[in-house]
Design a protein around this motif. Structure first.
Motif, PDB file in Angstrom:
ATOM      1  N   TYR B  77       0.812  -1.194   0.000  1.00  0.00           N
ATOM      2  CA  TYR B  77       0.000   0.000   0.000  1.00  0.00           C
ATOM      3  C   TYR B  77       0.855   1.256   0.000  1.00  0.00           C
ATOM      4  CZ  TYR B  77      -3.376   3.414   1.646  1.00  0.00           C
ATOM      5  OH  TYR B  77      -4.151   4.519   1.789  1.00  0.00           O
ATOM      6  N   TRP B  78       1.964   1.165   0.734  1.00  0.00           N
ATOM      7  CA  TRP B  78       2.803   2.350   0.886  1.00  0.00           C
ATOM      8  C   TRP B  78       3.901   2.452  -0.152  1.00  0.00           C
ATOM      9  CZ3 TRP B  78       2.120   6.654   3.401  1.00  0.00           C
ATOM     10  CH2 TRP B  78       1.161   6.680   4.410  1.00  0.00           C
ATOM     11  N   ARG B  79       4.246   1.343  -0.755  1.00  0.00           N
ATOM     12  CA  ARG B  79       5.457   1.340  -1.553  1.00  0.00           C
ATOM     13  C   ARG B  79       5.359   2.296  -2.751  1.00  0.00           C
ATOM     14  NH1 ARG B  79       7.155  -4.487  -2.911  1.00  0.00           N
ATOM     15  NH2 ARG B  79       6.816  -4.815  -0.726  1.00  0.00           N
ATOM     16  N   LEU B  80       4.244   2.248  -3.438  1.00  0.00           N
ATOM     17  CA  LEU B  80       4.112   3.032  -4.676  1.00  0.00           C
ATOM     18  C   LEU B  80       4.126   4.534  -4.415  1.00  0.00           C
ATOM     19  CD1 LEU B  80       3.806   2.596  -7.740  1.00  0.00           C
ATOM     20  CD2 LEU B  80       1.344   2.889  -7.385  1.00  0.00           C
ATOM     21  N   PRO B  81       3.209   5.069  -3.588  1.00  0.00           N
ATOM     22  CA  PRO B  81       3.215   6.517  -3.350  1.00  0.00           C
ATOM     23  C   PRO B  81       4.536   7.009  -2.796  1.00  0.00           C
ATOM     24  CG  PRO B  81       1.546   5.437  -2.000  1.00  0.00           C
ATOM     25  CD  PRO B  81       2.125   4.414  -2.887  1.00  0.00           C
ATOM     26  N   LEU B  82       5.160   6.210  -1.912  1.00  0.00           N
ATOM     27  CA  LEU B  82       6.431   6.644  -1.338  1.00  0.00           C
ATOM     28  C   LEU B  82       7.499   6.706  -2.415  1.00  0.00           C
ATOM     29  CD1 LEU B  82       6.644   4.859   2.089  1.00  0.00           C
ATOM     30  CD2 LEU B  82       6.664   7.313   1.635  1.00  0.00           C
ATOM     31  N   GLY B  83       7.480   5.764  -3.308  1.00  0.00           N
ATOM     32  CA  GLY B  83       8.437   5.736  -4.401  1.00  0.00           C
ATOM     33  C   GLY B  83       8.307   6.963  -5.272  1.00  0.00           C
ATOM     34  N   ILE B  84       7.064   7.267  -5.598  1.00  0.00           N
ATOM     35  CA  ILE B  84       6.831   8.440  -6.469  1.00  0.00           C
ATOM     36  C   ILE B  84       7.301   9.712  -5.775  1.00  0.00           C
ATOM     37  CG2 ILE B  84       5.018   9.886  -7.481  1.00  0.00           C
ATOM     38  CD1 ILE B  84       3.479   7.226  -7.965  1.00  0.00           C
ATOM     39  N   ALA B  85       6.950   9.845  -4.503  1.00  0.00           N
ATOM     40  CA  ALA B  85       7.332  11.039  -3.750  1.00  0.00           C
ATOM     41  C   ALA B  85       8.845  11.174  -3.721  1.00  0.00           C
ATOM     42  CB  ALA B  85       6.777  10.955  -2.336  1.00  0.00           C
ATOM     43  N   ALA B  86       9.514  10.036  -3.461  1.00  0.00           N
ATOM     44  CA  ALA B  86      10.980  10.073  -3.386  1.00  0.00           C
ATOM     45  C   ALA B  86      11.565  10.482  -4.728  1.00  0.00           C
ATOM     46  CB  ALA B  86      11.504   8.700  -2.965  1.00  0.00           C
ATOM     47  N   GLY B  87      10.991   9.960  -5.813  1.00  0.00           N
ATOM     48  CA  GLY B  87      11.470  10.294  -7.165  1.00  0.00           C
ATOM     49  C   GLY B  87      11.355  11.772  -7.437  1.00  0.00           C
ATOM     50  N   VAL B  88      10.180  12.317  -7.162  1.00  0.00           N
ATOM     51  CA  VAL B  88       9.935  13.738  -7.404  1.00  0.00           C
ATOM     52  C   VAL B  88      10.910  14.583  -6.605  1.00  0.00           C
ATOM     53  CG1 VAL B  88       8.287  15.617  -7.012  1.00  0.00           C
ATOM     54  CG2 VAL B  88       7.524  13.451  -8.051  1.00  0.00           C
ATOM     55  N   LEU B  89      11.088  14.200  -5.358  1.00  0.00           N
ATOM     56  CA  LEU B  89      11.992  14.934  -4.476  1.00  0.00           C
ATOM     57  C   LEU B  89      13.404  14.928  -5.037  1.00  0.00           C
ATOM     58  CD1 LEU B  89      11.565  16.300  -1.707  1.00  0.00           C
ATOM     59  CD2 LEU B  89      12.692  14.301  -0.702  1.00  0.00           C
ATOM     60  N   LEU B  90      13.815  13.757  -5.505  1.00  0.00           N
ATOM     61  CA  LEU B  90      15.167  13.602  -6.051  1.00  0.00           C
ATOM     62  C   LEU B  90      15.367  14.531  -7.244  1.00  0.00           C
ATOM     63  CD1 LEU B  90      17.641  11.726  -5.529  1.00  0.00           C
ATOM     64  CD2 LEU B  90      16.874  10.463  -7.547  1.00  0.00           C
ATOM     65  N   VAL B  91      14.370  14.529  -8.135  1.00  0.00           N
ATOM     66  CA  VAL B  91      14.458  15.375  -9.334  1.00  0.00           C
ATOM     67  C   VAL B  91      14.570  16.838  -8.925  1.00  0.00           C
ATOM     68  CG1 VAL B  91      13.129  16.258 -11.284  1.00  0.00           C
ATOM     69  CG2 VAL B  91      13.306  13.783 -10.896  1.00  0.00           C
ATOM     70  N   LEU B  92      13.724  17.246  -7.973  1.00  0.00           N
ATOM     71  CA  LEU B  92      13.711  18.639  -7.560  1.00  0.00           C
ATOM     72  C   LEU B  92      15.025  19.037  -6.926  1.00  0.00           C
ATOM     73  CD1 LEU B  92      10.087  18.978  -6.201  1.00  0.00           C
ATOM     74  CD2 LEU B  92      11.045  19.971  -8.270  1.00  0.00           C
ATOM     75  N   VAL B  93      15.555  18.147  -6.074  1.00  0.00           N
ATOM     76  CA  VAL B  93      16.805  18.455  -5.384  1.00  0.00           C
ATOM     77  C   VAL B  93      17.936  18.577  -6.397  1.00  0.00           C
ATOM     78  CG1 VAL B  93      18.571  17.492  -3.852  1.00  0.00           C
ATOM     79  CG2 VAL B  93      16.178  17.506  -3.153  1.00  0.00           C
ATOM     80  N   THR B  94      18.003  17.656  -7.340  1.00  0.00           N
ATOM     81  CA  THR B  94      19.059  17.720  -8.361  1.00  0.00           C
ATOM     82  C   THR B  94      18.926  19.005  -9.156  1.00  0.00           C
ATOM     83  OG1 THR B  94      17.876  15.745  -9.037  1.00  0.00           O
ATOM     84  CG2 THR B  94      20.251  15.724  -9.334  1.00  0.00           C
ATOM     85  N   ALA B  95      17.680  19.351  -9.513  1.00  0.00           N
ATOM     86  CA  ALA B  95      17.460  20.562 -10.292  1.00  0.00           C
ATOM     87  C   ALA B  95      17.975  21.766  -9.529  1.00  0.00           C
ATOM     88  CB  ALA B  95      15.978  20.709 -10.603  1.00  0.00           C
ATOM     89  N   LYS B  96      17.687  21.783  -8.238  1.00  0.00           N
ATOM     90  CA  LYS B  96      18.099  22.908  -7.397  1.00  0.00           C
ATOM     91  C   LYS B  96      19.632  22.984  -7.344  1.00  0.00           C
ATOM     92  CE  LYS B  96      16.955  26.076  -4.353  1.00  0.00           C
ATOM     93  NZ  LYS B  96      16.192  27.242  -4.831  1.00  0.00           N
ATOM     94  N   LEU B  97      20.263  21.826  -7.126  1.00  0.00           N
ATOM     95  CA  LEU B  97      21.715  21.786  -6.959  1.00  0.00           C
ATOM     96  C   LEU B  97      22.421  22.177  -8.258  1.00  0.00           C
ATOM     97  CD1 LEU B  97      22.313  18.642  -4.744  1.00  0.00           C
ATOM     98  CD2 LEU B  97      22.652  21.046  -4.138  1.00  0.00           C
ATOM     99  N   LEU B  98      21.908  21.695  -9.373  1.00  0.00           N
ATOM    100  CA  LEU B  98      22.582  21.936 -10.652  1.00  0.00           C
ATOM    101  C   LEU B  98      22.168  23.253 -11.306  1.00  0.00           C
ATOM    102  CD1 LEU B  98      22.480  18.335 -12.120  1.00  0.00           C
ATOM    103  CD2 LEU B  98      24.419  19.520 -11.091  1.00  0.00           C
TER     104      LEU B  98
END
Lengths: 208, 281
Positions: B77-98
């Motif tokens: 139940y938790w795996r999918l939404p958490l995965g998506i959230a983590a992905g989005v966060l990762l993209v945003l953080v990389t975008a910010k850093l770069l």
């Protein structure tokens, strides 16, 4: 069956079973404590081997924990538990058979020769009655193990576990008459085994 | 009578699981065929033999209760939404850093990391009259681009904040849940200990009352027996006394009688004696 405190507790464990069925871990633990000796001894008589008996009885209780909720009728707990135990024993026996090079029967025969009764007539003079009793007990375990698995199961359940024929039939999923007839042939075979090993009241020198 | 017990019936007979009617039938059969009694006796002996195989003593190992439920974080139940959230966060953080800079400028899409260099795309220079128009267009486009970039940054910040708050609330809920579960298990242990203690107490009490009543009964019986014994003893003593007294009485009577007889004979003798004497003289 001897009426010990443990037996009495086992007879009146309906409330405990009901609680265990609802997933009460404490009640399940208590049930294990209550029944462990019986189930272990059932397995021990089945295998005549401590390690295998420990393995099989522990697996039986793990299975009991897992499937406690599927027990329909608390009154049937005893036969239900023995069904699990016999399945666990059979599975263990299958596993052992495929793992060991020597078949169990051969090993058993070898063990039987080692402690042949004929060579040990000096036991008559043994003053330690208890020791003799223990030896006799061990000897009978050996004899029991010479029975075929089918007959052995019924003899153990009837004579040592005190199950009714109805319950045995339920455990083994056979008819009551089949259970009775298996016991009949089991006793007959047992008589032959005792005769072959020359175990009589006279040779043992022990009043039954 | 043509009833003949079969194997199953014999076994049920030996193990005492026949109905009263069937039992009577077998008994009747045994009456008529006494030789069959030997078989029954043999089975009984066999049972006695079998009973010599005693139970092995064994100690039950500690209860192994494995938790079959998968842990909370591993549930599907938790795996999918958490995965998506983590992905989005990762993209945003990389975008910010770069410092990704994406802009559409001067009819060219520019994706740049870090500082944006002025676009090197040559803008075809038109005639002088169109130059002004061109400049105006350029200005408006760059203005637009800047505005768009600002919007983008703002939105990015908003999304990050939303995700952070969401994450925080999730964490809090999780903590609460964990606390709740641990508290429950503590309660269970406490309840278990309490129930254990209660049961032990009850058992002890029952045992004590039972033994007390038994002892009382035993003492009562003992006292009653003792008093019975005393009465019996007294009666016997009395009877003995009476007997002795009677014997004494009869002895005395006898003695009296004998004395009387002796006296009478003496008197008689003395009488005759004197008579003889008298006659002698």
């Amino acid at each position: 069956m001897a009426e010990t405190l443990l037996d009495i507790a086992m007879m009146h464990s309906d409330a405990l079973i009901a609680r265990a069925r609802e997933g009460d871990k404490n009640a399940q633990g208590k049930l294990v404590q209550l029944w462990y000796k019986r189930i272990y001894n059932f397995c021990y008589k089945f295998f005549y081997d401590h390690d295998q008996a420990m393995e099989a009885s522990q697996k039986a209780f793990i299975s009991m924990h897992r499937h406690m909720a599927s027990l329909q009728d608390a009154g049937r707990f005893k036969s239900w538990l023995y069904t699990i135990a016999i399945n666990s024993c059979r599975e263990e026996a299958r596993k052992q058979k495929s793992q060991r090079l020597l078949s169990l029967n051969e090993m058993q025969a070898a063990r039987g020769r080692d402690t042949g009764w004929e060579q040990s007539t000096h036991r008559h003079d043994n003053p330690e009655r208890q020791l003799r009793q223990a030896e006799l007990s061990d000897l009978l375990h050996q004899c029991l193990h010479e029975l075929s698995a089918e007959q052995r199961e019924v003899v153990i359940m009837k004579e040592y576990e005190g199950l009714k024929f109805r319950e045995i039939a339920e455990v083994l999923n056979i008819s009551e008459n089949t259970a009775k007839s298996r016991l009949y042939y089991g006793l007959e075979t047992m008589k032959g085994i005792l005769e072959r090993r020359n175990i009589t009241k006279e040779s043992i020198g022990y009043e039954l | 009578m043509n009833f003949k017990p079969d194997e199953a019936t014999w076994m049920a007979y030996v193990y005492g699981e026949l109905s009263a009617e069937e039992h009577a039938q077998v008994e009747a059969y045994l009456e008529q065929n006494p030789d069959q009694r030997k078989r029954v006796a043999e089975w009984q002996t066999m049972r006695q033999w079998l009973r010599q195989a005693q139970d092995q003593e064994v100690i039950a190992p500690p209860v192994l209760v494995e938790d079959t439920k998968p842990s909370f974080w591993h549930s599907a139940y938790w795996r999918l939404p958490l995965g998506i959230a983590a992905g989005v966060l990762l993209v945003l953080v990389t975008a910010k850093l770069l410092q990704v800079n994406i802009r559409y400028e001067a009819r060219a899409l520019t994706i740049a990391f870090g500082e944006t260099k002025p676009s090197s795309v040559a803008v075809p220079v038109q005639a002088l009259t169109t130059e002004q128009v061109q400049q105006m267009i350029d200005r408006s486009v760059s203005e637009n681009g800047r505005q768009w970039a600002a919007d983008w940054r703002q939105q990015q910040a908003m999304v990050t904040r939303a995700i952070q708050t969401n994450h925080a609330t999730n964490n809090q809920q999780m903590d609460e849940l964990v606390n709740q579960v641990s508290a429950a298990s503590q309660d269970q242990i406490r309840a278990f200990v309490a129930s254990l203690r209660e049961e032990n107490q009850r058992a002890m009490k029952e045992y004590l009352t039972l033994s007390a009543t038994e002892q009382k009964l035993y003492m009562e019986n003992l006292l009653v027996d003792f008093s019975k014994y005393l009465t019996e003893q007294r009666n016997q003593d009395l009877a003995l006394f009476q007997n002795k007294l009677l014997t004494m009485e009869s002895n005395t009577n006898q003695f009296k009688q004998e004395t009387e007889q002796l006296l009478t004979s003496l008197i008689a003798n003395s009488g005759t004696g004197s008579k003889t004497k008298l006659t002698a003289y």
